[in-house]
Design a protein around this motif. Structure first.
Motif, PDB file in Angstrom:
ATOM      1  N   PHE A   1       0.701  -1.198   0.211  1.00  0.00           N
ATOM      2  CA  PHE A   1       0.107  -0.113   0.167  1.00  0.00           C
ATOM      3  C   PHE A   1       0.977   1.634  -0.007  1.00  0.00           C
ATOM      4  O   PHE A   1       1.603   1.417   0.909  1.00  0.00           O
ATOM      5  CB  PHE A   1      -0.924   0.412   1.181  1.00  0.00           C
ATOM      6  N   VAL A   2       0.679   2.354  -1.058  1.00  0.00           N
ATOM      7  CA  VAL A   2       1.661   3.472  -1.306  1.00  0.00           C
ATOM      8  C   VAL A   2       0.652   4.469  -0.722  1.00  0.00           C
ATOM      9  O   VAL A   2      -0.693   4.456  -1.774  1.00  0.00           O
ATOM     10  CB  VAL A   2       2.613   3.316  -2.465  1.00  0.00           C
ATOM     11  N   ARG A   3       0.600   5.518  -0.395  1.00  0.00           N
ATOM     12  CA  ARG A   3       0.034   6.978  -0.482  1.00  0.00           C
ATOM     13  C   ARG A   3       0.507   7.819  -1.359  1.00  0.00           C
ATOM     14  O   ARG A   3       1.870   8.026  -0.986  1.00  0.00           O
ATOM     15  CB  ARG A   3      -0.580   7.311   1.164  1.00  0.00           C
ATOM     16  N   LEU A   4      -0.357   8.336  -1.602  1.00  0.00           N
ATOM     17  CA  LEU A   4      -0.339   9.471  -2.513  1.00  0.00           C
ATOM     18  C   LEU A   4      -1.221  10.910  -2.456  1.00  0.00           C
ATOM     19  O   LEU A   4      -2.435  11.002  -2.006  1.00  0.00           O
ATOM     20  CB  LEU A   4      -0.110   9.280  -4.141  1.00  0.00           C
ATOM     21  N   ASP A   5      -0.677  12.014  -2.303  1.00  0.00           N
ATOM     22  CA  ASP A   5      -0.737  13.658  -1.541  1.00  0.00           C
ATOM     23  C   ASP A   5      -1.073  14.378  -2.916  1.00  0.00           C
ATOM     24  O   ASP A   5       0.411  14.323  -3.786  1.00  0.00           O
ATOM     25  CB  ASP A   5      -0.096  13.858  -0.616  1.00  0.00           C
ATOM     26  N   ILE A   6      -1.594  14.696  -3.034  1.00  0.00           N
ATOM     27  CA  ILE A   6      -2.029  16.381  -4.940  1.00  0.00           C
ATOM     28  C   ILE A   6      -2.628  16.939  -4.098  1.00  0.00           C
ATOM     29  O   ILE A   6      -3.120  17.256  -3.066  1.00  0.00           O
ATOM     30  CB  ILE A   6      -2.998  15.897  -5.845  1.00  0.00           C
TER      31      ILE A   6
ATOM     32  N   LEU B   1     -16.586  16.904  -3.434  1.00  0.00           N
ATOM     33  CA  LEU B   1     -16.771  16.475  -4.648  1.00  0.00           C
ATOM     34  C   LEU B   1     -15.153  16.328  -4.579  1.00  0.00           C
ATOM     35  O   LEU B   1     -14.718  15.308  -5.999  1.00  0.00           O
ATOM     36  CB  LEU B   1     -16.748  17.785  -5.611  1.00  0.00           C
ATOM     37  N   ALA B   2     -14.193  16.335  -4.302  1.00  0.00           N
ATOM     38  CA  ALA B   2     -12.806  15.797  -4.671  1.00  0.00           C
ATOM     39  C   ALA B   2     -12.793  14.366  -3.698  1.00  0.00           C
ATOM     40  O   ALA B   2     -11.890  13.663  -4.933  1.00  0.00           O
ATOM     41  CB  ALA B   2     -11.923  16.624  -3.649  1.00  0.00           C
ATOM     42  N   VAL B   3     -13.288  13.989  -3.159  1.00  0.00           N
ATOM     43  CA  VAL B   3     -12.927  12.038  -2.599  1.00  0.00           C
ATOM     44  C   VAL B   3     -13.430  12.008  -3.384  1.00  0.00           C
ATOM     45  O   VAL B   3     -13.227  10.663  -3.386  1.00  0.00           O
ATOM     46  CB  VAL B   3     -13.657  12.121  -0.945  1.00  0.00           C
ATOM     47  N   ALA B   4     -15.561  12.229  -4.612  1.00  0.00           N
ATOM     48  CA  ALA B   4     -16.078  11.451  -4.674  1.00  0.00           C
ATOM     49  C   ALA B   4     -14.946  11.237  -6.370  1.00  0.00           C
ATOM     50  O   ALA B   4     -14.786  10.190  -7.252  1.00  0.00           O
ATOM     51  CB  ALA B   4     -16.947  12.335  -5.130  1.00  0.00           C
ATOM     52  N   ALA B   5     -14.227  12.181  -6.709  1.00  0.00           N
ATOM     53  CA  ALA B   5     -13.377  12.765  -7.863  1.00  0.00           C
ATOM     54  C   ALA B   5     -12.433  11.215  -7.913  1.00  0.00           C
ATOM     55  O   ALA B   5     -11.833  10.478  -8.634  1.00  0.00           O
ATOM     56  CB  ALA B   5     -12.732  14.053  -8.279  1.00  0.00           C
ATOM     57  N   ALA B   6     -11.721  11.372  -6.942  1.00  0.00           N
ATOM     58  CA  ALA B   6     -10.694  10.522  -6.355  1.00  0.00           C
ATOM     59  C   ALA B   6     -11.007   8.900  -5.847  1.00  0.00           C
ATOM     60  O   ALA B   6     -10.221   7.841  -6.953  1.00  0.00           O
ATOM     61  CB  ALA B   6     -10.410  10.573  -5.013  1.00  0.00           C
ATOM     62  N   LYS B   7     -12.173   8.589  -5.844  1.00  0.00           N
ATOM     63  CA  LYS B   7     -12.930   6.886  -6.150  1.00  0.00           C
ATOM     64  C   LYS B   7     -12.853   7.170  -7.298  1.00  0.00           C
ATOM     65  O   LYS B   7     -13.539   5.652  -7.494  1.00  0.00           O
ATOM     66  CB  LYS B   7     -13.695   7.753  -4.982  1.00  0.00           C
ATOM     67  N   SER B   8     -13.386   7.819  -8.106  1.00  0.00           N
ATOM     68  CA  SER B   8     -13.965   7.360  -9.615  1.00  0.00           C
ATOM     69  C   SER B   8     -12.845   6.659  -9.810  1.00  0.00           C
ATOM     70  O   SER B   8     -12.542   5.931 -10.870  1.00  0.00           O
ATOM     71  CB  SER B   8     -14.515   8.692 -10.047  1.00  0.00           C
ATOM     72  N   VAL B   9     -11.398   7.606  -9.811  1.00  0.00           N
ATOM     73  CA  VAL B   9     -10.255   6.562 -11.183  1.00  0.00           C
ATOM     74  C   VAL B   9      -9.901   5.512 -10.232  1.00  0.00           C
ATOM     75  O   VAL B   9     -10.022   4.468  -9.484  1.00  0.00           O
ATOM     76  CB  VAL B   9      -9.364   7.511 -10.178  1.00  0.00           C
ATOM     77  N   GLU B  10      -9.764   4.574 -11.195  1.00  0.00           N
ATOM     78  CA  GLU B  10      -9.658   3.130 -10.847  1.00  0.00           C
ATOM     79  C   GLU B  10      -8.467   1.927  -9.803  1.00  0.00           C
ATOM     80  O   GLU B  10      -8.940   1.311  -9.326  1.00  0.00           O
ATOM     81  CB  GLU B  10      -9.862   2.202 -12.238  1.00  0.00           C
ATOM     82  N   ARG B  11      -7.920   3.035  -9.880  1.00  0.00           N
ATOM     83  CA  ARG B  11      -6.333   2.270  -9.227  1.00  0.00           C
ATOM     84  C   ARG B  11      -6.988   2.850  -7.628  1.00  0.00           C
ATOM     85  O   ARG B  11      -6.019   2.672  -7.076  1.00  0.00           O
ATOM     86  CB  ARG B  11      -4.829   2.742 -10.041  1.00  0.00           C
TER      87      ARG B  11
ATOM     88  N   LEU C   1      -8.355   2.958  -3.988  1.00  0.00           N
ATOM     89  CA  LEU C   1      -8.637   1.877  -3.568  1.00  0.00           C
ATOM     90  C   LEU C   1      -9.856   2.314  -2.643  1.00  0.00           C
ATOM     91  O   LEU C   1      -9.332   3.558  -1.942  1.00  0.00           O
ATOM     92  CB  LEU C   1      -7.355   1.361  -2.202  1.00  0.00           C
ATOM     93  N   SER C   2     -10.984   1.966  -2.466  1.00  0.00           N
ATOM     94  CA  SER C   2     -11.900   2.611  -1.860  1.00  0.00           C
ATOM     95  C   SER C   2     -12.136   2.073  -0.111  1.00  0.00           C
ATOM     96  O   SER C   2     -12.792   2.770   0.396  1.00  0.00           O
ATOM     97  CB  SER C   2     -13.100   1.462  -2.935  1.00  0.00           C
ATOM     98  N   PHE C   3     -11.520   0.944  -0.067  1.00  0.00           N
ATOM     99  CA  PHE C   3     -11.809   0.229   1.517  1.00  0.00           C
ATOM    100  C   PHE C   3     -10.733   1.437   2.542  1.00  0.00           C
ATOM    101  O   PHE C   3     -10.932   1.632   3.423  1.00  0.00           O
ATOM    102  CB  PHE C   3     -11.170  -1.419   1.165  1.00  0.00           C
TER     103      PHE C   3
END
Length: 459
Positions: free
Chosen positions: A336-341, A357-367, A369-371
């Motif tokens: 597991f790797v955490r990334l910051d933008i 909206l930012a959290v929802a946008a990040a969750k929509s990206v495939e790679r 992690l949702s959990f």
């Protein structure tokens, strides 16, 4: 007093003996009789074997092409058989003719045919056995050497040749090394090393299939096994030819001095490689960053580690640098790797809505992690925007970090555009005071008046 034998004279005598034997053999081939008949039969068998080789080779090739699901080693075996079909056919034909002639005529009248058939069979077996040697030049040398020895052995001249080679010796005090000893040593050591390679390859494949052993311990076990087997094979080969190993004590001392001065880096890398394998700090498959190099460990060698980057470059990093330098292992304890933008929005946008909206946008990206749910926080109030940080997790750093950040930024852009969230950029307004206008119009600073003059001249 025993007279010393001149090696050169003995060499000339041996050459004359070989020449006389060849002349007598050629004379027998040209003289009508059973020796000439056997020679003609061998020529006929050679032509027949060549024809059978062409026909059976095509049939074998067509049959193999009709097969499906064959492994590579099976195809290699078929290729080797097809290449030597002529030799195999000749051995079978000569053997059959020899057995028939043994029953219908005197044994001496089929001696050459039996000898030729035996040599053909032995040479075919040597050609197949030599495939165990991977190095092509060494394999050819081994094949021709064994063929030569087999020919001399079946011609019953191997003892004479061995005696001649034993007389060609180098003597230094009590030390004596003949050409025969050197050849025997090379053959014995080469055979033992080949056997050690086969054993180590088989054992290494078994170790790599064991999932209970970690990748680093697999590499360490394989390297240790190879060093042990090759070392044992070398020393057994030296002892087998009668070379005294007591003189190696002085040699080991000299090697120790050389290691202390000239091979410090090499030994340091070797020791560092063993330490890396033992403490499991870095193992094959780990994603690491070392300075500006970001990639994953492809292999761990005795001297260096192979790091493959996303653009296909392969860096060979010395093991010492991995021990003494600061290495970021992205997958040491887990993947597991955490990334910051970082991003910013206008002061007129609701920060609560921006975070959702930012959290929802990040969750929509495939790679992403949702959990391990992404989070967004306000980190400050800037000159032109409200500043945020968006944090999310991935588990496949080998897939790249820049591309996943770019995908998240693109998702933010699309989400903000759909919800009328603006991303501000710095803007500057220049206010020109009244006094400055009057000064420019009068040309007090020597800038406006010349400009008007140039303009007038140009007009």
């Amino acid at each position: 007093m025993q007279q010393e034998v001149d090696p050169f004279a003995d060499f000339l005598a041996s050459l004359m003996g070989i020449w006389n034997t060849g002349v007598n053999f050629a004379y027998g081939m040209l003289t009508p009789g059973w020796r000439q008949n056997q020679f003609l039969i061998l020529i006929a068998l050679t032509v027949l074997a060549w024809l059978l080789h062409r026909v059976s080779g095509r049939l074998l090739q067509n049959w193999v092409r009709s097969r499906e699901g064959w492994s590579k080693w099976q195809l290699r075996v078929v290729v080797q058989i097809r290449r030597r079909l002529g030799l195999i056919w000749f051995a079978l034909l000569a053997g059959g003719v020899y057995l028939v002639m043994q029953q219908i005529t005197w044994p001496s009248r089929s001696y050459l045919i039996g000898l030729a058939g035996t040599l053909a069979a032995v040479m075919a077996g040597i050609a197949f056995a030599a495939r165990l040697v991977r190095n092509r030049p060494v394999r050819r040398m081994v094949t021709w050497g064994l063929w030569l020895y087999a020919t001399l052995y079946f011609l019953n001249v191997d003892d004479d040749v061995a005696g001649f080679l034993d007389r060609l010796a180098l003597t230094l005090g009590e030390f004596r090394m003949s050409l025969l000893d050197l050849i025997v040593a090379l053959v014995v050591i080469g055979g033992l090393l080949t056997l050690a390679r086969l054993v180590s390859t088989t054992t290494a494949a078994t170790i790599r299939k064991n999932e209970d052993i970690s990748p680093s311990m697999q590499v360490l076990a394989v390297k240790g096994l190879q060093i042990f087997l090759y070392g044992v094979a070398f020393f057994l080969g030296i002892r087998a030819v009668g070379i005294d190993l007591t003189g190696l004590a002085m040699l080991s001392g000299a090697i120790g001095v050389g290691l202390g001065f000239g091979l410090q880096k090499v030994v340091s890398n070797l020791v560092s490689g063993v330490i890396i394998l033992l403490d499991k700090s870095i193992k094959p498959g780990d994603v690491i960053s070392l300075g500006d190099t970001f990639g994953w460990i492809a292999t761990l060698g005795a001297r260096y580690a192979s790091v493959v980057t996303r653009d296909g470059k392969e860096y060979l990093i010395p093991n010492e640098d991995l021990i003494t330098g600061q290495v970021v292992n992205w997958s040491h304890s887990n993947e597991f790797v955490r990334l910051d933008i970082h991003f910013g929005t206008s002061y007129g946008d609701d920060p609560h809505q921006v975070r959702e909206l930012a959290v929802a946008a990040a969750k929509s990206v495939e790679r992403v992690l949702s959990f391990k749910s992404p989070v967004c926080h306000i980190v400050g109030f800037g000159d032109s925007s409200v500043d945020y940080i968006l944090r999310f997790w991935i588990k496949d750093p080998t897939g790249g970090l820049t591309n996943i950040r770019g995908n998240v930024f693109l998702a933010l852009w699309d989400t903000f555009k759909e919800n009328d969230i603006s991303i501000p950029f710095p803007q500057r307004e220049v206010l020109l005071l009244e006094e400055s206008r009057l000064a420019l119009s009068r040309g007090e600073n020597g800038s406006a008046a010349p400009l008007r003059a140039r303009s007038g001249q140009e007009g």
